[in-house]
Design an enzyme around this catalytic site. Structure first.
Site, mmCIF file in Angstrom:
data_model
loop_
_atom_site.group_PDB
_atom_site.id
_atom_site.type_symbol
_atom_site.label_atom_id
_atom_site.label_comp_id
_atom_site.label_asym_id
_atom_site.label_seq_id
_atom_site.Cartn_x
_atom_site.Cartn_y
_atom_site.Cartn_z
ATOM 1 N N ASP A 1 0.833 -1.200 0.000
ATOM 2 C CA ASP A 1 0.000 0.000 0.000
ATOM 3 C C ASP A 1 0.870 1.252 0.000
ATOM 4 O OD1 ASP A 1 0.748 -0.759 2.658
ATOM 5 O OD2 ASP A 1 -0.763 0.589 3.473
ATOM 6 N N GLU B 1 0.418 -1.410 5.614
ATOM 7 C CA GLU B 1 1.432 -0.764 6.449
ATOM 8 C C GLU B 1 1.037 0.673 6.770
ATOM 9 O OE1 GLU B 1 4.996 1.591 7.444
ATOM 10 O OE2 GLU B 1 3.729 1.854 5.692
#
Length: 177
Positions: A93, A160
């Site tokens: 991400d 994350e």
């Protein structure tokens, strides 16, 4: 084992494909941006497909029920010895990008090389460049057919950027063993 050198063509192709996905990898749920890490995971799996099929690399996709669009990947190359080493923390991400507000010279969702030779695009250094480097490392090991002394585990995580959410990311991977 002989020294490995980055295979730049493969690295750039993987990174280009990942950066092109970043509109759908932006992570800010409060703003309606929920990433689909499965898209980035699929780029890695597609790149490594011949080596997964041969059994040189083993891939495990970890996503809690209901979170299938947001998997983490654990990629394993069996070593010749008993010990294991892990690369943990590269993630799929990205932080959202706003071209106008952040004054991007070019589209942040397209990989481009500046006149200084540096690569630009959302996620190049945080952390899709790392995903591309690790993908190339695994592919090179498989192409050479050289197993490392220690079993190598590469953990590419989901989520994350948005903190700890149940059933996602590194915490979920750890819970799965």
């Amino acid at each position: 084992m002989h020294a490995l050198m980055l295979r730049e063509d493969r690295f750039l192709e993987v990174l280009r494909r990942l950066i092109a996905l970043t509109p759908r990898l932006q992570n800010n749920p409060s703003e309606g941006l929920v990433p689909e890490e499965r898209l980035a995971a699929q780029v890695v799996l597609d790149t490594l497909a011949p080596h997964l099929q041969s059994g040189f690399i083993h891939a495990e996709s970890l996503a809690a029920p209901g979170q299938e669009a947001r998997p983490s990947l654990v990629l394993t190359v069996k070593g010749t010895g008993e010990h294991t080493v892990g690369f943990v923390g590269a993630h799929f991400d990205v932080v959202p990008a706003d071209r106008q507000a952040e004054h991007w010279e070019r589209d942040p969702f397209t990989l481009w090389e500046g006149p200084d030779g540096l690569l630009y695009g959302r996620g190049v250094t945080d952390c899709l460049g790392h995903v591309a480097v690790l993908t190339d490392l695994l592919a090179q090991l498989a192409e050479r057919g050289e197993r490392p002394r220690r079993t190598l585990k590469v953990v590419l995580i989901a989520n994350e950027e948005a903190g700890d959410l149940p059933g996602l990311g590194l915490t979920y991977v750890a819970q799965q063993g």
